[in-house]
Write an enzyme that holds these catalytic residues in place. Structure first.
Site, PDB file in Angstrom:
ATOM      1  N   MET A 151     -57.789 -55.699  77.099  1.00 57.98           N
ATOM      2  CA  MET A 151     -58.770 -55.013  77.936  1.00 57.98           C
ATOM      3  C   MET A 151     -59.310 -53.822  77.175  1.00 57.98           C
ATOM      4  SD  MET A 151     -60.534 -54.839  80.655  1.00 57.98           S
ATOM      5  CE  MET A 151     -61.733 -53.564  81.069  1.00 57.98           C
ATOM      6  N   GLU A 152     -60.640 -53.709  77.152  1.00 55.98           N
ATOM      7  CA  GLU A 152     -61.349 -52.791  76.262  1.00 55.98           C
ATOM      8  C   GLU A 152     -61.506 -51.378  76.798  1.00 55.98           C
ATOM      9  OE1 GLU A 152     -64.500 -54.939  78.817  1.00 55.98           O
ATOM     10  OE2 GLU A 152     -62.634 -55.452  77.816  1.00 55.98           O
TER      11      GLU A 152
ATOM     12  N   HIS B  40     -62.754 -58.371  68.883  1.00 61.82           N
ATOM     13  CA  HIS B  40     -63.500 -58.441  70.142  1.00 61.82           C
ATOM     14  C   HIS B  40     -63.420 -57.116  70.903  1.00 61.82           C
ATOM     15  CE1 HIS B  40     -65.328 -60.707  73.499  1.00 61.82           C
ATOM     16  NE2 HIS B  40     -64.614 -59.903  74.269  1.00 61.82           N
ATOM     17  N   GLU B  41     -62.214 -56.570  71.001  1.00 65.32           N
ATOM     18  CA  GLU B  41     -62.049 -55.324  71.755  1.00 65.32           C
ATOM     19  C   GLU B  41     -62.733 -54.151  71.053  1.00 65.32           C
ATOM     20  OE1 GLU B  41     -60.996 -55.831  74.757  1.00 65.32           O
ATOM     21  OE2 GLU B  41     -60.687 -57.885  74.073  1.00 65.32           O
TER      22      GLU B  41
ATOM     23  N   GLN C 117     -55.448 -52.205  85.761  1.00 68.37           N
ATOM     24  CA  GLN C 117     -56.456 -53.162  85.286  1.00 68.37           C
ATOM     25  C   GLN C 117     -57.568 -53.163  86.329  1.00 68.37           C
ATOM     26  OE1 GLN C 117     -56.987 -54.949  82.545  1.00 68.37           O
ATOM     27  NE2 GLN C 117     -58.847 -55.836  83.412  1.00 68.37           N
ATOM     28  N   CYS C 118     -58.643 -52.417  86.058  1.00 68.34           N
ATOM     29  CA  CYS C 118     -59.676 -52.183  87.067  1.00 68.34           C
ATOM     30  C   CYS C 118     -60.842 -53.166  87.014  1.00 68.34           C
ATOM     31  CB  CYS C 118     -60.205 -50.749  86.945  1.00 68.34           C
ATOM     32  SG  CYS C 118     -59.046 -49.498  87.523  1.00 68.34           S
TER      33      CYS C 118
ATOM     34  N   TYR D 231     -69.069 -65.615  77.600  1.00 71.31           N
ATOM     35  CA  TYR D 231     -68.668 -65.324  76.229  1.00 71.31           C
ATOM     36  C   TYR D 231     -69.383 -66.243  75.241  1.00 71.31           C
ATOM     37  CZ  TYR D 231     -64.683 -62.762  78.263  1.00 71.31           C
ATOM     38  OH  TYR D 231     -63.891 -61.888  78.961  1.00 71.31           O
TER      39      TYR D 231
ATOM     40  N   GLU E 251     -70.118 -59.563  77.481  1.00 73.28           N
ATOM     41  CA  GLU E 251     -69.209 -60.456  76.755  1.00 73.28           C
ATOM     42  C   GLU E 251     -69.903 -61.327  75.702  1.00 73.28           C
ATOM     43  OE1 GLU E 251     -66.269 -59.944  76.754  1.00 73.28           O
ATOM     44  OE2 GLU E 251     -65.800 -58.933  78.634  1.00 73.28           O
TER      45      GLU E 251
ATOM     46  N   ARG F  27     -49.512 -63.988  78.980  1.00 73.47           N
ATOM     47  CA  ARG F  27     -50.920 -64.368  79.079  1.00 73.47           C
ATOM     48  C   ARG F  27     -51.110 -65.490  80.102  1.00 73.47           C
ATOM     49  NH1 ARG F  27     -54.918 -66.664  74.271  1.00 73.47           N
ATOM     50  NH2 ARG F  27     -56.848 -66.501  75.489  1.00 73.47           N
TER      51      ARG F  27
ATOM     52  N   ASP G 255     -64.717 -61.912  89.770  1.00 79.44           N
ATOM     53  CA  ASP G 255     -63.565 -62.461  89.049  1.00 79.44           C
ATOM     54  C   ASP G 255     -63.749 -63.945  88.727  1.00 79.44           C
ATOM     55  OD1 ASP G 255     -62.211 -60.077  88.968  1.00 79.44           O
ATOM     56  OD2 ASP G 255     -60.936 -60.501  90.684  1.00 79.44           O
TER      57      ASP G 255
ATOM     58  N   HIS H 160     -66.358 -54.166  71.845  1.00 78.42           N
ATOM     59  CA  HIS H 160     -66.662 -53.653  73.182  1.00 78.42           C
ATOM     60  C   HIS H 160     -66.943 -52.146  73.175  1.00 78.42           C
ATOM     61  CE1 HIS H 160     -66.613 -56.637  76.274  1.00 78.42           C
ATOM     62  NE2 HIS H 160     -65.428 -57.139  75.934  1.00 78.42           N
TER      63      HIS H 160
END
Length: 650
Positions: free
Chosen positions: A309-310, A334-335, A174-175, A422, A357, A600, A414, A338
């Protein structure tokens, strides 16, 4: 054991640079981070790189996936373009990387290069400076051999016993936002987009997936391993480089779409995502042709703390989306959105995160409108506005991070992950579309916007200038207060009326419970919620969260509606939160079971916080956390430990 001073013993060195004798504690990070003499990327305050001088345009990645040592071992070859003729210093971002060698040139002509790894600086990591030879006619190529830390911020290593199949481990990356520097020495900024190739050596029983296209055959290697090859020919920012390794099978959903997951989940996942191709086609009608060749979905283990994550071509999505009724379809929308907003056209840096977003949320809801009906688009927008109000109220109406364009000079990106980029971004886009007054014309604008800026990184001024030029014939555009929308904290300057029949039905049921006289026989039945769609059930529970309903009514509500047996995680989460806040003691075991079942972070941390605030459940919550934190992602465990006042020796 006193709850306020509980301890969980864990050993890791994630926040300490393993490659240096200098420890993090010996550095005054606040001084370093606020020191104006510390050079940052001219286009991104969250990066040490200088792409305006030297730009990485392609990366050849070679990784050996070492599950035993929980690290990557290998090298990366960086292909460079010098923007200035005399520049010789290549600056890269790193985080706890063990640099072995640095060389320039290819093959036999490669020669060692001098380099310097600077002190570790908080969330920024360490700057790596490499001295290049004087400019020649040959292309610049730099090779860096290194190992990642066993606790790289971008990686999660899931033990086999914590997976669905219980047979093999699971690793994923997860970058986003600036974690790629913990697995690749790179220009870790969305200001830079590169292509990449990858050669990945992994255990032969496991499948490797990446945010690129698999090329060629898988080659057998010694010691029970296989070599997998990937390419990504569309330039992407570093935060979209992604990898997952585990026991995966797939089900084909359409000509371009498939879902991957662990075998026990495959049937459920195929049912849940059966509308993927339809949604992809709807997105194309709004944004233009899909550029990424394939659209695959990978269902993640519980250690995945996000909803999704997209990553280009391979969306990572939470297991919690598998609810059985497709009621979390907006997550997939949503993804998919993206694929254009964020992946093709990208924010120049995370100060302009709303361009990713906000536009993506806007397109997501247009997709929902096309697939489910326009009323659902407005219904989701209304629910989003409520979340935005809650977040801004909690942050404070003058908090600088309630602006659309923020200052990240001394702040980790972050911290921006909230409803603001969003929902405030979506509200701005909805306002602009309403100003133009023609949905089709606005869709044409979106297509032209994507076509104009694809494979580029832009900022808010570039968006503003393009919008004003495109709609120069519309008089109302001249009166848009861009400063109020982009640079002013607090709620949006204009809030649309999203009210629909769907919302009204939820209000009617809420009022029925609020004003019911308990001395009068009730008329409630299971049909009350059976006649609502799942989105409305969640809205009803949101409405109940702000009502001081007597406990006796809650007990009756559960008896009639049986929310605890809902397969929908959103419904169960909201119901649990409501019951904990109303001090419904019988719900405590269910809440503690829930936090062990889901990954989550927003679900888990909210339930733990609520349990901790209640004296009766505090000890239980701490005890369960102490026994189960190893099944979580490290980020989740750290944040929850802070809320529970539990010290982890991470």
């Amino acid at each position: 054991m006193s709850p306020a001073h509980s301890r969980v013993s864990v050993s890791t060195s994630e926040d300490r640079p393993s490659h240096m004798s200098l420890s993090r504690e010996s550095i005054n990070e606040n001084v370093l981070l606020n020191d104006p003499s510390v050079e940052r990327c001219t286009g991104d305050p969250s990066s040490f790189s200088t792409p305006d001088q030297i730009t990485v345009v392609h990366m050849d990645i070679n990784w050996n996936i070492n599950f035993r040592k929980t690290r990557f071992e290998g090298d990366v070859i960086l292909h460079l373009v010098r923007r200035l003729p005399k520049v010789q210093i290549l600056c890269l971002d790193t985080w706890n990387l063990d640099i072995k060698t640095v060389s320039g040139g290819k093959g036999k002509d490669a020669k060692p290069l001098q380099y310097r790894l600077h002190p570790h600086m908080g969330f920024l990591g360490s700057k790596l400076e490499i001295l290049l030879p004087e400019r020649r006619n040959d292309p610049d190529v730099v090779s860096i051999e290194y190992n990642t830390s066993s606790h790289a911020k971008a990686l999660e290593w899931v033990l086999a016993e914590h997976t669905e199949g219980k047979r093999y481990p699971f690793m994923f990356s997860q970058c986003e936002c600036i974690r790629c520097r913990s697995i690749i020495p790179c220009q870790d900024t969305p200001y830079v987009k590169t292509t990449y190739s990858a050669k990945i050596s992994a255990p032969m029983d496991l499948t490797v997936l990446m945010s690129g296209t698999k090329k060629g055959k898988v080659f057998l290697q010694p010691k029970g391993r296989k070599l997998h090859k990937f390419v990504q020919n569309i330039p992407i920012p570093s935060y979209l480089i992604a990898i997952a390794v585990g026991e995966f099978e797939f089900s084909k959903l359409g000509p371009r779409t498939r879902v991957w997951c662990e075998p026990p989940l495959l049937e459920r996942a195929a049912m849940e995502f059966q509308a993927t191709e339809t949604m992809l086609e709807a997105a194309e009608a709004i944004c233009g042709p899909y550029e990424w060749e394939k659209y695959h979905i990978l269902v993640m283990p519980h250690a995945f703390t996000f909803l999704a994550m997209e990553n280009p071509g391979i969306t990572f999505i939470s297991q919690n989306v598998l609810v059985g009724d497709q009621s979390l379809i907006h997550v997939l929308a949503h993804e998919i959105a993206h694929s254009w907003m964020g992946n093709l056209v990208t924010n120049k840096n995370f100060e302009h995160f709303w361009l990713n977003e906000g536009l993506c949320t806007f397109v997501e809801r247009k997709i929902i409108g096309m697939v489910l009906g326009w009323e659902f688009r407005l219904f989701f927008a209304s629910r989003g506005m409520k979340r935005l109000r809650e977040v801004i109220k909690a942050k404070g109406f003058t908090h600088p991070h309630t602006k659309l364009v923020v200052d990240l000079k001394f702040t980790s990106p972050d911290t921006l992950i909230s409803a603001v980029p969003y929902e405030k971004g979506h509200t701005f886009m909805y306002y602009l579309e309403s100003l133009i007054g023609n949905h089709m014309e606005f869709d044409n604008f979106l297509k032209t916007y994507v076509e104009t800026f694809k494979i580029q990184s832009i900022d808010s001024d570039m968006f503003k200038n393009f919008f004003c030029e495109y709609f120069s014939a519309v008089d109302a555009v001249k009166f848009i207060d861009w400063d109020a929308w982009l640079n002013t904290p607090g709620l949006p300057p204009a809030i649309p009326n999203y009210r629909t029949r769907l919302e009204e039905e939820c209000l009617v049921l809420r009022n029925k419970w609020m004003f019911w006289d308990e001395d009068v026989p009730h008329t409630f039945s299971k049909a009350d919620v059976a006649n609502l769609c799942p989105f409305q059930v969640q809205e009803f529970l949101d409405l109940m969260l702000v009502v001081n309903l007597p406990l006796e009514k809650l007990v009756l509500m559960e008896k009639i509606y049986n929310f605890m047996d809902s397969g929908n995680m959103d419904t169960r989460y909201k119901w649990l939160l409501l019951c904990i806040r109303r001090r419904y003691r019988d719900i405590i075991p269910y809440a503690l079971g829930f936090v062990q079942q889901v990954g989550r972070l927003s679900y888990v941390i909210s339930i733990y916080r609520a349990l901790y605030e209640w004296n009766e459940s505090r000890e239980w919550a701490i005890r369960v956390f102490a026994n189960t934190y190893k099944t979580m992602g490290r980020r989740s465990a750290r944040l929850i430990a802070k809320d529970l006042n539990v010290e982890l020796n991470f």
